[in-house]
Every structure is written in C-alpha cells, then in structure tokens.
Design an enzyme around this catalytic site. Structure first.
Site, PDB file in Angstrom:
ATOM      1  N   TRP A   7       0.817  -1.220   0.000  1.00 34.12           N
ATOM      2  CA  TRP A   7       0.000   0.000   0.000  1.00 34.12           C
ATOM      3  C   TRP A   7       0.846   1.263   0.000  1.00 34.12           C
ATOM      4  CZ3 TRP A   7      -4.404  -0.004  -2.086  1.00 34.12           C
ATOM      5  CH2 TRP A   7      -5.219  -1.134  -2.019  1.00 34.12           C
ATOM      6  N   ASP A  67      -1.291   6.633   6.585  1.00 36.50           N
ATOM      7  CA  ASP A  67      -2.431   5.903   6.022  1.00 36.50           C
ATOM      8  C   ASP A  67      -2.826   4.839   7.040  1.00 36.50           C
ATOM      9  OD1 ASP A  67      -4.163   4.209   4.767  1.00 36.50           O
ATOM     10  OD2 ASP A  67      -2.877   3.764   3.039  1.00 36.50           O
ATOM     11  N   LYS A  94     -12.947  -1.209   6.879  1.00 41.21           N
ATOM     12  CA  LYS A  94     -12.349  -2.196   7.793  1.00 41.21           C
ATOM     13  C   LYS A  94     -12.910  -1.983   9.204  1.00 41.21           C
ATOM     14  CE  LYS A  94      -8.668  -1.624   4.547  1.00 41.21           C
ATOM     15  NZ  LYS A  94      -8.686  -2.807   3.749  1.00 41.21           N
TER      16      LYS A  94
HETATM   17  C1  LIG Z   1      -3.476   0.453   4.011  1.00 44.45           C
HETATM   18  C2  LIG Z   1      -4.423   0.673   2.868  1.00 44.45           C
HETATM   19  N1  LIG Z   1      -4.319   1.806   2.156  1.00 44.45           N
HETATM   20  C3  LIG Z   1      -5.141   2.054   1.121  1.00 44.45           C
HETATM   21  C4  LIG Z   1      -6.119   1.161   0.746  1.00 44.45           C
HETATM   22  C5  LIG Z   1      -7.008   1.490  -0.407  1.00 44.45           C
HETATM   23  O1  LIG Z   1      -8.221   1.879   0.118  1.00 44.45           O
HETATM   24  P1  LIG Z   1      -9.457   2.265  -0.796  1.00 44.45           P
HETATM   25  O2  LIG Z   1      -9.905   0.980  -1.442  1.00 44.45           O
HETATM   26  O3  LIG Z   1     -10.430   2.803   0.201  1.00 44.45           O
HETATM   27  O4  LIG Z   1      -9.016   3.252  -1.786  1.00 44.45           O
HETATM   28  C6  LIG Z   1      -6.279  -0.025   1.464  1.00 44.45           C
HETATM   29  C7  LIG Z   1      -7.310  -0.985   1.073  1.00 44.45           C
HETATM   30  O5  LIG Z   1      -7.371  -2.111   1.500  1.00 44.45           O
HETATM   31  C8  LIG Z   1      -5.397  -0.276   2.544  1.00 44.45           C
HETATM   32  O6  LIG Z   1      -5.506  -1.394   3.255  1.00 44.45           O
END
Ligand SMILES: Cc1ncc(COP(=O)(O)O)c(C=O)c1O
Length: 359
Positions: free
Chosen positions: A102, A171, A195
């Site tokens: 991520w 994040d 989540k």
């Molecule tokens: C740590 C992290 N960042 C970003 C995201 C992306 O999130 P979104 O699908 O809400 O854009 C996720 C999705 O699982 C994630 O776990």
C-alpha cells in the site's frame, strides 16, 4: 439464517448489533417515515447524524481541537493524490517509506505530483528498519508512512520515525480505531472506511489546522481539504448512508469501552493466532515478531499445494475469505474490531484439525 466468520481484509465484518440496528431503521428512521439514505444531506436530521458521528470519532480517538475531521469520498486511494495536491506545489519533495504494497501504491501516485524521495524501502516486507537506515530529506514537505500494511501484515507498532517539524502523514486505513493512536504525532491521518469504520464509501481525513490552505489552485473541489472543511464536508452530497453507518459503528465501539478496551481484545485475539502459527511446523508467518500486525495476519502452510484445500474446507466450516492477497498468495486472517474472539477460536480449531489431517 447462519452468519459466518468473515476474515476478509475489507470490506470486512460489521458488528452484528449494528447491522441489526440498521435493519430495524431501514423503513423508518426514528419515526421520520424514511430511511437515512432517503434524507437530504441538508436536513436537520442528517446534519445531526453527521455531527454526532464526528463528535463520537473525536472522542474515540481523542482528536485534538486543532484538527479538522473530513468525511470524503474516493477511498484512501483518492487521498494518495489528495495528499500531494493539498500539501505541496509542483517540484516540491516528500518522503515515502515503502514497507509493503500500500505504501508503494501511495508513492507511485504521489510521483505524478511531486518529487518522491523513498526514505526507506524493504524488499521482503517483513518489518520496519530502524531509523539509522532511513534517508529522511531536510526539505521534504511531509513524510508518508503506512503504519499497518494490510497485505503484508507489517505494522510499525511502537516505532514512528522522528520527523521533527516535518509533518508525518499516516495511512491508517487498516488500523484506525483498533488501538490508540497519538493523533498529535501526525499532521494528517487518513483511512478508507471498509475495515474498522463501516461500509465502503466514506473516507476519513484528519488534518491539523496549520496544514490547511496549501492546496494547489487546480485541486478539484472534491479533493480540496480547506473547501471541504469550510463546508463541513458537505460541499457536495456526501455518502450519507455510509456516514450514518459509521456513526452506528462509533456508538458500538463506545459501548464496548472504546479504543483502549478493543485494543486489549485485539491483542488477545492476535496473540492466540500467532502462537498457534509459531508453535507449529506446518504454519508460518514471515513477519518479524515486533512488527507483526494485530489486524492482518498472513500465514502459509508447509505444503503450498494444500492452500486451495485449506481455503475450501475453511469456507465449508463457515470461515470465509482466508485467501491471501493475490499479490502474495498464502492465507491471511484479518481480525478487525468486529471479529469476535469466538471467530478466532473457531479458526484455530480448524487449523489444528487441518494440520493433523494433512501433515
Ligand atoms: C493500508 C491501505 N491503504 C489504502 C487502501 C485502499 O483503500 P481504498 O480501497 O479505500 O481506496 C487499502 C485498502 O485495503 C489499505 O488497506
């Protein structure tokens, strides 16, 4: 009706009493003869729902008064662009720590807008290097970290890079509300909802006041933090139902005793599962113990050809979505706040039986 234990990394389990309450309020919210999703976002009823959700989130996370809380759309991925657009000008530099999939995605998106300095990059993604190995730039506008890497199951836990006056941006999509976070250590925190907050569709951004008003002139209105803050996140129609639903989850969490209490429960759940993995030669988790995630626990079986069988038999036993992310394979159990201890115990029982039958 039979509910299963859903180990999905997100969208993930929602506490059952919350689902029940939402069902009870489906046709008639509090005697108003309509559902929340049918209400105008400008109505006094919805404004009250929105304000209460924000107040509860502030209380749960002890968010200081000099931080704005924004409820936006576009997911955490939207903020991968929203962050550079709101904090930097073209040509500026920001530091990104790449500790898993991520943070890598966040850095790649940011490269469209600014100069990315990779302050640390792990290859196997099994831990977070000590600060001596970090290359932090003195002229970075911010330092971006992903305190819980959902795919690799790597968490910063007690470690935070000392960034001095340079704002830290986190994040926290897969760890928000699962453990106490000292908000004051960050300039910006952001998280998708699916989540620990509620259904997908709403994104929480928590930003320190002095970091507002740095947005680029060409920032789209829906990404413009100061504009959104000014309008109470209602510059345009917000995802009203997800906002309401998040509010129900916040109330549930308060009734559980808040973040400190759920943190103890989360630690106990994760400890049980890690100890079963560590005490067997059949299962393995590659992450260094001090950087293991409480929320996302990846594991492998000694014979990879057994993975499909494991997942199929687990699903038949009511233990769903244990497949690891397609990028890494293996299995992964996500133990967000709504996963009860009984779910973890059912998984452990299944794992032990599967091991005996297949060793
Ligand atoms: C740590 C992290 N960042 C970003 C995201 C992306 O999130 P979104 O699908 O809400 O854009 C996720 C999705 O699982 C994630 O776990």
């Amino acid at each position: 009706m039979k509910r299963v234990y859903n180990f999905s990394a997100g969208p993930a389990m929602i506490p059952e009493p919350v689902l029940q309450q939402a069902a009870d309020e489906m046709l008639d919210w509090h005697g108003h003869g309509m559902n929340v999703m049918e209400m105008s976002h400008r109505s006094k009823e919805f404004m009250a729902i929105a304000a209460e959700a924000e107040a509860d989130l502030r209380e749960l996370m002890a968010i200081p008064l000099n931080y704005k809380v924004l409820f936006l759309q576009g997911g955490a991925t939207g903020q991968f662009a929203g962050i550079p657009m709101n904090l930097t000008k073209p040509g500026d530099k920001a530091d990104y720590a790449i500790t898993g999939a991520w943070s890598k995605k966040a850095a790649k998106e940011a490269e469209k807008y600014l100069q990315v300095n990779v302050s640390i990059k792990t290859d196997a993604h099994t831990g977070v290097p000590g600060i001596a190995d970090w290359d932090l730039s003195a002229d970075a506008k911010y330092v971006h970290i992903t305190p819980n890497e959902t795919i690799h199951g790597v968490a910063y836990n007690d470690f935070l890079p000392p960034t001095g006056d340079i704002p830290l941006v986190g994040d926290v999509s897969s760890m928000i509300l699962s453990q106490p976070i000292d908000v004051s250590k960050y300039g910006v925190l952001y998280a998708g909802a699916q989540k620990n907050i509620g259904p997908a569709g709403i994104t929480v951004v928590i930003v320190r006041d002095d970091l507002l008003d740095n947005q680029r002139p060409d920032t789209p209105m829906v990404w413009d933090w100061p504009g959104k803050a000014e309008a109470g996140s209602m510059l345009n129609t917000p995802p009203t139902y997800s906002w309401y639903f998040a509010g129900l989850v916040f109330k549930w969490l308060k009734n559980q005793g808040g973040v400190e209490t759920i943190y103890e429960i989360n630690k106990a759940k994760a400890k049980k599962l890690y100890s079963v993995i560590d005490s067997s030669d059949f299962y393995a988790n590659p992450v260094e113990p001090s950087f293991r995630s409480l929320m996302n626990i990846p594991f492998t079986v000694a014979k990879p050809e057994l993975e499909t069988k494991f997942n199929q038999e687990a699903a038949k036993a009511g233990l769903k979505n244990l497949e690891g992310h397609r990028a890494v394979g293996g299995m992964r159990a996500s133990l967000y706040n709504a996963m009860p201890m009984e779910g973890v115990e059912a998984l452990i029982k299944f794992m032990k039986e599967f091991e005996s039958a297949n060793i």
